[in-house]
Design an enzyme around this catalytic site. Structure first.
Site, mmCIF file in Angstrom:
data_model
loop_
_atom_site.group_PDB
_atom_site.id
_atom_site.type_symbol
_atom_site.label_atom_id
_atom_site.label_comp_id
_atom_site.label_asym_id
_atom_site.label_seq_id
_atom_site.Cartn_x
_atom_site.Cartn_y
_atom_site.Cartn_z
ATOM 1 N N GLY A 191 2.328 -7.501 26.103
ATOM 2 C CA GLY A 191 3.315 -8.367 25.472
ATOM 3 C C GLY A 191 2.724 -9.414 24.558
ATOM 4 N N ASP A 230 0.845 4.439 1.857
ATOM 5 C CA ASP A 230 0.211 4.952 3.083
ATOM 6 C C ASP A 230 0.243 6.475 3.091
ATOM 7 O OD1 ASP A 230 -0.235 2.403 4.058
ATOM 8 O OD2 ASP A 230 1.430 2.431 5.475
ATOM 9 N N ASN A 269 5.248 -4.607 4.596
ATOM 10 C CA ASN A 269 5.947 -4.392 5.870
ATOM 11 C C ASN A 269 6.550 -5.700 6.389
ATOM 12 O OD1 ASN A 269 5.001 -1.770 5.768
ATOM 13 N ND2 ASN A 269 3.281 -2.135 7.157
ATOM 14 N N GLY A 284 -0.889 -6.233 23.074
ATOM 15 C CA GLY A 284 -0.595 -4.819 23.290
ATOM 16 C C GLY A 284 0.489 -4.617 24.332
ATOM 17 N N ASP A 290 3.493 -5.875 12.245
ATOM 18 C CA ASP A 290 4.156 -6.466 11.064
ATOM 19 C C ASP A 290 5.628 -6.746 11.375
ATOM 20 O OD1 ASP A 290 1.762 -6.123 9.687
ATOM 21 O OD2 ASP A 290 2.330 -4.109 9.047
ATOM 22 N N ASN A 304 0.825 -1.216 0.000
ATOM 23 C CA ASN A 304 0.000 0.000 0.000
ATOM 24 C C ASN A 304 0.854 1.258 0.000
ATOM 25 O OD1 ASN A 304 -2.409 -1.457 0.241
ATOM 26 N ND2 ASN A 304 -2.329 -1.420 2.483
HETATM 27 O O1 RIB Z 1 -0.029 -2.851 9.586
HETATM 28 C C1 RIB Z 1 0.172 -1.562 9.113
HETATM 29 C C2 RIB Z 1 -0.289 -1.459 7.701
HETATM 30 O O2 RIB Z 1 -1.685 -1.671 7.648
HETATM 31 C C3 RIB Z 1 -0.087 -0.098 7.072
HETATM 32 O O3 RIB Z 1 1.171 0.033 6.456
HETATM 33 C C4 RIB Z 1 -1.252 0.014 6.096
HETATM 34 O O4 RIB Z 1 -0.889 -0.015 4.757
HETATM 35 C C5 RIB Z 1 -2.178 -1.158 6.446
HETATM 36 O O5 RIB Z 1 -2.081 -2.161 5.537
#
Ligand code: RIB
Length: 301
Positions: free
Chosen positions: A218, A12, A42, A215, A245, A10
């Site tokens: 942990g 962003d 990511n 969160g 990610d 994406n």
């Molecule tokens: O997890 C974060 C991502 O979620 C962002 O980079 C955005 O593109 C969405 O996919």
């Protein structure tokens, strides 16, 4: 072990705001930046920066050259990345001063993965490899079935969570990487107690390893009788986008290097804390060396 990631990419558009916009409200942002992102991209960047051999499969549009360049610079293999004659996926992402975010995703070319394309990519992989997928591309059930049929280990980051996920071939998944919201939906139990969510997921998917991030509390892990927990590391939060990610990429890369699960949980927790302390999604992902340097000073909560 090679890791094949069928992942979203994406553009962003990140708006810095004092608070998330409310129904009926128009607000001014204080800043706007454009970053490379997408859960898939990511995670490939995190895998590559952590030293894994990752192949990214998916689709960008004609406006997506920056996404290709970012992936290439990270060291991910791009042999199977397609460019389609349409717009790439993009997001409208709000970030508040305390680093929290909310995201609207427009799928664009991420929703155009055909069965023929999926088959043609999987033909290059087999037993001994791992396939990773998130829920931001189309045809996820087909991808899971075909990868499993070819003997790949299947890792599923069930994000973003949707009601239709419950009809996916979830019993074929070997590794679940989910946060508490996703875990709650997948488990079907409407509780906030993490232990119950983990126990229910384990009961539903007894053959899978469950990695449940919770969160600021942990992460919890269960596979068979093996149970582990790890806390987060203290940092000044700048932007939480991409932290999950980063966790996912460093956890799987650690396993691919043959490290133990507790070590993988520690590495992933360190890397995601660093990501939280920086702006952007993929720009915030550390290298393996940065993660190791941080480990020397970091304090677990
Ligand atoms: O997890 C974060 C991502 O979620 C962002 O980079 C955005 O593109 C969405 O996919």
């Amino acid at each position: 072990m090679r890791i094949l990631n069928f992942g979203s990419l994406n553009i962003d558009k990140v708006y810095s705001v004092d608070h998330f916009v409310r129904a009926g409200e128009t607000i001014l942002c204080t800043d706007m930046n454009i970053f490379c992102g997408g859960k898939g991209l990511n995670q490939s960047v995190a895998l590559a920066r952590a030293g894994a051999e990752v192949y990214h499969a998916g689709a960008i549009g004609t406006d997506g050259e920056m996404l290709r360049e970012q992936l290439a610079a990270s060291g991910a293999h791009l042999d199977y990345l397609q460019t389609l004659d349409m717009p790439s996926g993009h997001t409208a992402l709000q970030v508040t001063p305390d680093g929290q975010n909310c995201i609207i995703v427009c799928a664009g070319s991420n929703a155009r993965l055909t069965e023929d394309y999926i088959d043609s990519v999987l033909a290059h992989f087999g037993a001994g490899d791992m396939m990773l997928v998130q829920n931001e591309v189309n045809n996820v059930p087909y991808i899971i079935r075909q990868a499993k049929a070819r003997g790949l280990k299947v890792a599923f980051n069930a994000s973003p969570i949707t009601a239709s996920i419950l009809s996916y071939p979830l019993e074929l998944v070997d590794y679940y990487l989910v946060n508490e919201t996703e875990g709650r939906t997948l488990s079907g139990c409407d509780v906030t107690d993490y232990e119950t969510i983990l126990a229910t997921l384990h009961e539903k998917f007894p053959a899978a390893a469950i990695v449940l991030t919770v969160g600021s509390d942990g992460v919890l892990y269960q596979c068979g009788d093996e149970r582990y927990a790890h806390g987060i590391y203290r940092v000044q939060a700048v932007d939480t986008t991409g932290a999950g990610d980063t966790f996912c990429g460093f956890f799987l890369a650690s396993l691919a290097k043959g490290l133990s699960v507790p070590q993988a949980l520690e590495n992933a927790s360190l890397a995601s804390a660093l990501a939280v302390s920086r702006a952007g999604a993929c720009d915030s992902i550390p290298t393996w060396a940065e993660m190791e340097a941080f480990a020397k000073t970091a304090q677990a909560k």
